[in-house]
Design an enzyme around this catalytic site. Structure first.
Site, PDB file in Angstrom:
ATOM      1  N   PRO A  33       0.824  -1.214   0.000  1.00  0.00           N
ATOM      2  CG  PRO A  33      -0.694  -1.538   1.730  1.00  0.00           C
ATOM      3  CD  PRO A  33       0.591  -2.067   1.173  1.00  0.00           C
TER       4      PRO A  33
ATOM      5  CD  GLU B   2      -0.500  -6.889  11.075  1.00  0.00           C
ATOM      6  OE1 GLU B   2      -0.774  -5.687  10.841  1.00  0.00           O
ATOM      7  OE2 GLU B   2      -1.329  -7.815  10.980  1.00  0.00           O
TER       8      GLU B   2
ATOM      9  NE  ARG C  31      -6.504  -6.268 -21.234  1.00  0.00           N
ATOM     10  CZ  ARG C  31      -6.554  -5.103 -21.867  1.00  0.00           C
ATOM     11  NH1 ARG C  31      -5.707  -4.150 -21.560  1.00  0.00           N
ATOM     12  NH2 ARG C  31      -7.448  -4.891 -22.806  1.00  0.00           N
TER      13      ARG C  31
ATOM     14  CG  ASP D  35      -5.724  -1.759 -24.417  1.00  0.00           C
ATOM     15  OD1 ASP D  35      -6.905  -1.980 -24.742  1.00  0.00           O
ATOM     16  OD2 ASP D  35      -5.205  -2.198 -23.394  1.00  0.00           O
TER      17      ASP D  35
HETATM   18  C1  58G Z   1       5.052  -3.751   3.739  1.00  0.00           C
HETATM   19  C2  58G Z   1       3.889  -3.641   4.460  1.00  0.00           C
HETATM   20  C3  58G Z   1       5.196  -4.739   2.791  1.00  0.00           C
HETATM   21  C4  58G Z   1      -0.676  -4.340  -1.601  1.00  0.00           C
HETATM   22  C5  58G Z   1       2.874  -4.548   4.231  1.00  0.00           C
HETATM   23  C6  58G Z   1       4.183  -5.616   2.569  1.00  0.00           C
HETATM   24  C7  58G Z   1      -0.440  -5.256  -0.606  1.00  0.00           C
HETATM   25  C8  58G Z   1      -2.692  -3.728  -0.522  1.00  0.00           C
HETATM   26  C9  58G Z   1      -1.814  -3.567  -1.561  1.00  0.00           C
HETATM   27  C10 58G Z   1       3.044  -5.546   3.301  1.00  0.00           C
HETATM   28  C11 58G Z   1      -1.356  -5.365   0.440  1.00  0.00           C
HETATM   29  C12 58G Z   1      -2.099  -2.576  -2.641  1.00  0.00           C
HETATM   30  C13 58G Z   1       1.063  -7.123   4.009  1.00  0.00           C
HETATM   31  C14 58G Z   1      -0.133  -7.520   3.211  1.00  0.00           C
HETATM   32  C15 58G Z   1       1.086  -5.868   2.018  1.00  0.00           C
HETATM   33  C16 58G Z   1       1.982  -6.529   3.009  1.00  0.00           C
HETATM   34  C17 58G Z   1      -0.002  -6.857   1.865  1.00  0.00           C
HETATM   35  N1  58G Z   1      -2.472  -4.612   0.438  1.00  0.00           N
HETATM   36  N2  58G Z   1      -2.896  -1.564  -2.349  1.00  0.00           N
HETATM   37  N3  58G Z   1      -1.200  -6.211   1.502  1.00  0.00           N
HETATM   38  O1  58G Z   1      -1.563  -2.707  -3.726  1.00  0.00           O
END
Ligand code: 58G
Length: 250
Positions: free
Chosen positions: A90, A117, A155, A170
């Site tokens: 994220p 986490e 794709r 596209d």
């Molecule tokens: C650092 C913190 C690295 C991508 C957390 C990895 C992954 C949403 C997205 C994580 C995600 C997105 C833990 C679970 C990230 C992990 C993973 N959630 N928005 N979750 O692309």
């Protein structure tokens, strides 16, 4: 192109091989997808690759060493081709069409799917080249984001899209959003049940013009920010002005 995915759920990511255009690309060997389970590179006898966070707090953290060992195995297998390591997070840069095109033009990449986490930051600092996010929400793992990236990139590979339609034509690349689509039957009950006449006219130039006008119009209505980034030709500006005038008339 070759894509390697590091995931605790390889059977899930491997499912991509079975369905749709990505499946076809994989079966026809324009695309290779290999999955790697870091559990196979666990240091501990119980095969766990998570541990409690230093500093305390809830949840678990993926350990750096099993992930680094997995990456080393991938690099050996790929033959050190310089493929970037992508982490779905994220906190990453927003994954968009420009990123999909960039990755589609590369010889491939390695995508790491986090769980728990998060991942020990030392792995991120020493091994990850690009952090990508598919949007502002947190999921329980990086697998769905990674599969989203793989689908979008796959794709765009030549031959994965239908022959009539190149990646350059596209949606997004030329006029932002796509035009609306219609298929049989020509009439469905209700006030909006008629297919636009032009699409039944057989006049291919008129059809192309209508489609481009509607695509530009939809982008103007729904995604003005995206429209502002497009380098519109004079002809396209003219089409959009026509669309806006027709809107105002309604
Ligand atoms: C650092 C913190 C690295 C991508 C957390 C990895 C992954 C949403 C997205 C994580 C995600 C997105 C833990 C679970 C990230 C992990 C993973 N959630 N928005 N979750 O692309």
């Amino acid at each position: 192109m070759r894509i390697d995915a590091v995931t605790l759920f390889p059977e899930w990511v491997d499912q991509l091989e079975q369905f749709g255009v990505v499946g076809r690309g994989l079966r026809e060997q324009r695309l290779t997808l290999a999955t790697w389970n870091p559990r196979d590179h666990a240091v501990r006898a119980d095969r766990r690759i998570d541990d409690r966070p230093y500093g305390g707090g809830p949840g678990m953290v993926m350990q750096a060493t099993p992930l680094s060992t997995t990456l080393a195995a991938i690099r050996r297998d790929r033959g050190d081709d310089g493929a970037p390591v992508v982490l779905m997070s994220p906190a990453g840069e927003r994954f968009d069409h420009a990123w999909a095109s960039r990755l589609a033009a590369s010889p491939g990449f390695v995508v790491v799917c986090g769980r728990y986490e998060g991942i020990d930051q030392r792995f991120v600092d020493s091994e990850v080249d690009i952090e990508l996010s598919i949007g502002d929400y947190v999921l329980s793992g990086g697998e769905l984001p990674a599969m989203t990236v793989i689908d979008a990139v796959a794709r765009l590979q030549t031959g994965v899209l239908g022959d009539a339609r190149s990646a350059a034509e596209d949606s997004f690349a030329v006029s932002g959003l796509d035009h609306p689509h219609y298929t049989r039957p020509p009439v469905i009950d209700g006030p909006q049940g008629q297919v636009p006449d032009v699409l039944l006219s057989g006049d291919h130039a008129a059809i192309a013009r209508w489609r481009e006008k509607r695509a530009l119009g939809l982008t103007w209505l729904r995604r003005p920010g995206l429209l502002a980034e497009l380098a519109l030709s004079e002809r396209q500006v003219g089409l959009l002005q026509e669309f806006i005038a027709e809107q105002d008339a309604d």
